[in-house]
Design a protein around this motif. Structure first.
Motif, mmCIF file in Angstrom:
data_model
loop_
_atom_site.group_PDB
_atom_site.id
_atom_site.type_symbol
_atom_site.label_atom_id
_atom_site.label_comp_id
_atom_site.label_asym_id
_atom_site.label_seq_id
_atom_site.Cartn_x
_atom_site.Cartn_y
_atom_site.Cartn_z
ATOM 1 N N ARG A 136 27.056 -22.751 34.823
ATOM 2 C CA ARG A 136 26.513 -23.411 33.633
ATOM 3 C C ARG A 136 27.442 -23.151 32.451
ATOM 4 N N THR A 137 27.860 -24.233 31.810
ATOM 5 C CA THR A 137 28.690 -24.128 30.615
ATOM 6 C C THR A 137 28.048 -24.964 29.511
ATOM 7 N N THR A 138 28.556 -24.799 28.320
ATOM 8 C CA THR A 138 28.051 -25.562 27.183
ATOM 9 C C THR A 138 29.214 -26.289 26.529
ATOM 10 N N SER A 167 24.387 -28.818 27.773
ATOM 11 C CA SER A 167 24.541 -27.934 28.918
ATOM 12 C C SER A 167 25.084 -28.728 30.108
ATOM 13 N N SER A 222 18.240 -24.499 30.836
ATOM 14 C CA SER A 222 19.107 -25.475 30.169
ATOM 15 C C SER A 222 18.309 -26.437 29.306
ATOM 16 N N ALA A 266 19.063 -26.575 25.220
ATOM 17 C CA ALA A 266 20.118 -27.536 24.885
ATOM 18 C C ALA A 266 19.531 -28.898 24.523
ATOM 19 N N THR A 290 21.159 -32.059 29.100
ATOM 20 C CA THR A 290 21.695 -31.369 30.277
ATOM 21 C C THR A 290 22.265 -32.392 31.241
#
Length: 121
Positions: free
Chosen positions: A17-19, A25, A48, A52, A55
């Protein structure tokens, strides 16, 4: 003729998982989405959609998706809707895309051919 010993093990699900810079997300999956990994995937996706504005789930490296994975996607989609954020699927391989179409998930959750398209506003 070659012989294989032992039993084939399913490919373990890897979740990253990255942003993005704008807070979206991006959840990158690799392996098989089945009962073994669906609990962890549910945790990641629900976290997420809670944190966020949107996603995207990248299915580019997923070769298999079963009913437990479908249930996780529907659960995350509903959680996103209740929070007023968006939830999208991206880059499914043919086998996964076929499952999404057969059960009607593609009509419920927006599905894009690429991650870049799914991330676009």
């Amino acid at each position: 003729m070659a012989e294989t010993e032992g039993t084939a093990l399913p490919e373990r699900l890897l979740i990253t998982r990255t942003t993005t810079g704008d807070g979206v997300s991006l959840v990158i999956l690799s392996g098989e989405v089945d009962l073994d990994g669906s609990g962890r995937l549910r945790e990641v996706l629900l976290a997420s959609v809670e944190s966020a504005p949107g996603t995207v789930v990248d299915f580019g490296e997923v070769g298999f998706l079963d009913s437990s994975g479908i249930n996780v996607l529907i659960c995350a989609h509903r959680a996103a809707e209740s929070r007023g954020v968006w939830f999208r699927l991206a880059a499914p391989r043919d086998a996964v895309e076929r499952v999404l179409r057969l059960v009607g998930v593609d009509a419920l959750i927006p599905c894009y051919p690429s991650v870049d398209q799914a991330l676009a506003p």
